[in-house]
Scaffold this motif. Structure first.
Motif, short mmCIF file in Angstrom:
data_model
loop_
_atom_site.label_atom_id
_atom_site.label_comp_id
_atom_site.label_asym_id
_atom_site.label_seq_id
_atom_site.Cartn_x
_atom_site.Cartn_y
_atom_site.Cartn_z
N GLY A 153 0.84 -1.19 0.00
CA GLY A 153 0.00 0.00 0.00
C GLY A 153 0.88 1.23 0.00
O GLY A 153 1.79 1.35 0.83
N LEU A 154 0.64 2.17 -0.94
CA LEU A 154 1.47 3.35 -1.09
C LEU A 154 0.74 4.59 -0.60
O LEU A 154 -0.42 4.81 -0.95
CB LEU A 154 1.85 3.53 -2.57
N GLY A 155 1.41 5.42 0.23
CA GLY A 155 0.80 6.61 0.80
C GLY A 155 0.99 7.85 -0.05
O GLY A 155 1.72 7.85 -1.06
N ASN A 200 -4.46 9.61 4.92
CA ASN A 200 -3.97 10.87 4.38
C ASN A 200 -2.81 11.45 5.18
O ASN A 200 -2.13 12.37 4.73
CB ASN A 200 -5.11 11.89 4.29
N LYS A 201 -2.56 10.91 6.37
CA LYS A 201 -1.42 11.36 7.18
C LYS A 201 -0.20 10.48 7.00
O LYS A 201 0.84 10.72 7.59
CB LYS A 201 -1.82 11.40 8.66
N GLY A 202 -0.35 9.44 6.19
CA GLY A 202 0.76 8.52 5.98
C GLY A 202 0.80 7.40 6.99
O GLY A 202 1.76 6.62 7.01
N THR A 217 -2.21 5.26 15.16
CA THR A 217 -2.29 6.61 15.72
C THR A 217 -0.91 7.19 15.96
O THR A 217 0.11 6.49 15.91
CB THR A 217 -3.07 6.61 17.04
N SER A 218 -0.88 8.47 16.26
CA SER A 218 0.39 9.14 16.58
C SER A 218 0.98 8.63 17.88
O SER A 218 2.15 8.90 18.19
CB SER A 218 0.17 10.66 16.66
N VAL A 236 -6.53 9.38 -0.04
CA VAL A 236 -5.27 9.85 0.55
C VAL A 236 -5.21 11.36 0.67
O VAL A 236 -4.23 11.90 1.18
CB VAL A 236 -4.05 9.34 -0.25
N VAL A 237 -6.23 12.09 0.22
CA VAL A 237 -6.24 13.54 0.36
C VAL A 237 -7.06 13.97 1.57
O VAL A 237 -6.56 14.60 2.49
CB VAL A 237 -6.77 14.22 -0.93
N ASN A 238 -8.33 13.59 1.59
CA ASN A 238 -9.21 14.01 2.69
C ASN A 238 -9.62 12.87 3.61
O ASN A 238 -10.47 13.05 4.47
CB ASN A 238 -10.46 14.69 2.12
#
Length: 300
Positions: A153-155, A200-202, A217-218, A236-238
């Motif tokens: 899977g590519l971000g 969308n955050k990678g 999560t972070s 991957v945008v929104n």
């Protein structure tokens, strides 16, 4: 449309498919399919300007121009055009080639024994060899990415995730590619998956074999999302999230979308697979093999 064997979508969401050796063009504005001339077509790809390229079953490459296929130098087993518009192909010798518009020729990039190829964000490529090894292009050279994978899977910013061969609870281990030292790093030692994508955050999102959906999560932990699902896609945008549920409808399953309240809302229709484009548009395939695009509140 049913029976398609290959598909490519332009940045304007025009779709091109290969069915029975013939090419068809889907025009979203009129919701119509137009058959293009030609037969014995094998693979199709679309460049950054929306121009389709094909390979015939004899492996020769052609480009669409003035309502006809025009011979485009070279021949190959597979073709792809990266986000920057660079064409890539696996030649008849199973080597990799990248087309140079400046020099008007295919330039060999050292890849060997390749089966498929995909262009990345930098005009280079990833490929899978005939032995199922994932390799990455660096300039004109190729390097094996350490480890073996079953899915990638590519971000949005080039993040690369994969499912390894080692098994954990609920599925295969999730790995992230570290570009700085060409190493795969295991994301979690405790929870596996059957599918991985990037949000969308990678960060990775996974679906496990018990139909549970999680997002990383972070805090470096998996956070479970509600309800049960059999497939998912994420923009991957929104970060639009669409899933296929577990409630059967004929030979398919219910379709769900995550709303602004963090709840999954069932929408009309039924499907078995879902994918989401960068702009958040959902595409589904139902149990009959028919595929549809979401437009407003309906599938077309």
């Amino acid at each position: 449309m049913t029976g398609a064997t290959d598909i490519a979508v332009s940045k304007t969401l025009d779709a091109y498919v290969v069915k029975g050796g013939e090419a068809y063009h889907y025009i979203p504005s009129s919701a119509t399919w137009n058959k293009l001339v030609g037969s014995n077509i094998d693979k199709i790809a679309v460049d950054i300007d929306g121009t389709p390229f094909i390979t015939y079953t004899n492996k020769h490459i052609y480009k669409w121009s003035n309502n006809q296929w025009v011979s485009f130098t070279g021949a190959g087993f597979d073709i792809d055009i990266g986000p920057d518009g660079t064409p890539h192909t696996v030649g008849t010798n199973r080597a990799s080639y990248r087309y140079s518009y400046k020099n008007k020729r295919w330039e060999q990039t050292s890849g060997r024994n390749l089966a498929t190829i995909a262009g990345n964000l930098a005009g280079e490529a990833y490929a899978i060899t005939t032995s199922k090894v994932v390799v990455r292009q660096f300039s004109l050279d190729w390097a094996i990415t350490s480890g073996s994978l079953t899915q990638i899977g590519l971000g949005r910013q080039g993040q690369l995730y994969g499912l390894g061969l080692n098994q954990l609870a609920q599925g295969s281990a999730v790995w992230k590619y570290r570009h700085s030292n060409n190493q795969w790093v295991q994301v979690s030692k405790y929870h596996g998956a059957v599918k991985v994508l990037s949000d969308n955050k990678g960060f990775p999102m996974i679906l496990d074999k018990n139909n549970h959906l999680y997002q990383w999560t972070s805090d470096n932990t998996w956070e479970e999302l509600p309800e049960a699902h059999t497939d998912f896609g994420v923009g991957v945008v929104n970060n639009e999230l669409w899933t296929i549920g577990i409630r059967a409808i004929s030979n398919s399953y219910e379709i769900k979308q995550l709303n602004s309240k963090g709840q999954f809302q069932v929408v009309n229709g039924a499907a078995t697979k879902v994918a989401v484009g960068p702009d958040g548009t959902a595409w589904v395939i139902n149990g009959n093999g028919n595929w549809y695009e979401r437009s407003g509140n309906k599938w077309i």
